[in-house]
Design an enzyme around this catalytic site. Structure first.
Site, short mmCIF file in Angstrom:
data_model
loop_
_atom_site.label_atom_id
_atom_site.label_comp_id
_atom_site.label_asym_id
_atom_site.label_seq_id
_atom_site.Cartn_x
_atom_site.Cartn_y
_atom_site.Cartn_z
N CYS A 68 -2.52 25.99 56.90
CA CYS A 68 -1.85 24.75 56.49
C CYS A 68 -0.87 24.31 57.57
CB CYS A 68 -1.09 24.98 55.17
SG CYS A 68 -0.34 23.48 54.50
N ASP A 69 -0.73 23.01 57.70
CA ASP A 69 0.26 22.43 58.58
C ASP A 69 0.87 21.24 57.85
OD1 ASP A 69 1.26 22.74 61.44
OD2 ASP A 69 0.94 20.58 61.31
#
Length: 189
Positions: A68-69
């Site tokens: 995830c970012d």
């Protein structure tokens, strides 16, 4: 449940996954997080989430990998983590009295199954005085946070209201992640 590996060192993502009741291991993906100039902020964050998930995937053949970012976007400009107090001040000054988007790109990989999506929430900031901004910066909470604030902490005082997923704003759209993990868990090996 198959073994889950979170490909992020973010304590906030770890907390959200734990609060959702999952057991997992943290093995951060060491990737270049440079944004592609030809892609939109949404496409960039989605791409980074997937790249984190599939980084060295061959080492984790029997595991579900979650990458995830999260970014903050105002007027198509991406606001990352502040470099110093002045950088944090400039970011918060730009966000003051405006609505911005918090975008999380998520990649989830298990063997040949790949899921990649983005979640977007709107955050409405209060009109902040310079004094308000400096007072917040002095708490040091702004550091290590996209857009220089943490909605789950003292930074909530900067926010008038938000639309969408609070967990997304914190750093992991957990409801969407849970749906995919449920799908993967139901799969036969």
């Amino acid at each position: 449940m198959k073994k889950i590996i979170l490909r992020s060192a973010s304590p906030r993502r770890k907390d959200l996954l734990q609060q959702a009741g999952y057991s997992f291991e943290v093995v951060a993906a060491d990737i270049d997080e440079t944004m592609e100039e030809t892609l939109s902020p949404l496409e960039n964050v989605k791409r980074l989430g997937l790249r984190k998930a599939i980084f060295e995937q061959e080492k984790f053949k029997e595991c579900i990998l979650i990458g995830c970012d999260t970014i903050v976007v105002l007027d198509d400009v991406i606001y990352g983590k502040p470099k110093n107090e002045e950088d944090a001040f400039q970011m918060l000054k730009k966000l003051s009295g405006r609505v911005h988007q918090v975008m999380s790109g998520v990649g989830i990989a298990y063997q040949d199954s790949i899921f990649n999506f983005a979640c977007v929430s709107n955050v409405y900031f209060k009109n902040l005085t310079d004094e308000d901004i400096w007072k917040y910066i002095k708490t040091k909470e702004c550091f290590g946070k996209a857009g220089s604030y943490a909605i789950q902490g003292i930074g909530a005082e900067l926010v008038d209201h938000y639309e969408g997923s609070l967990e997304n704003i914190i750093g992991l759209p957990i409801d969407d992640v849970k749906d995919i993990l449920g799908e993967l868990d139901a799969m036969e090996d």
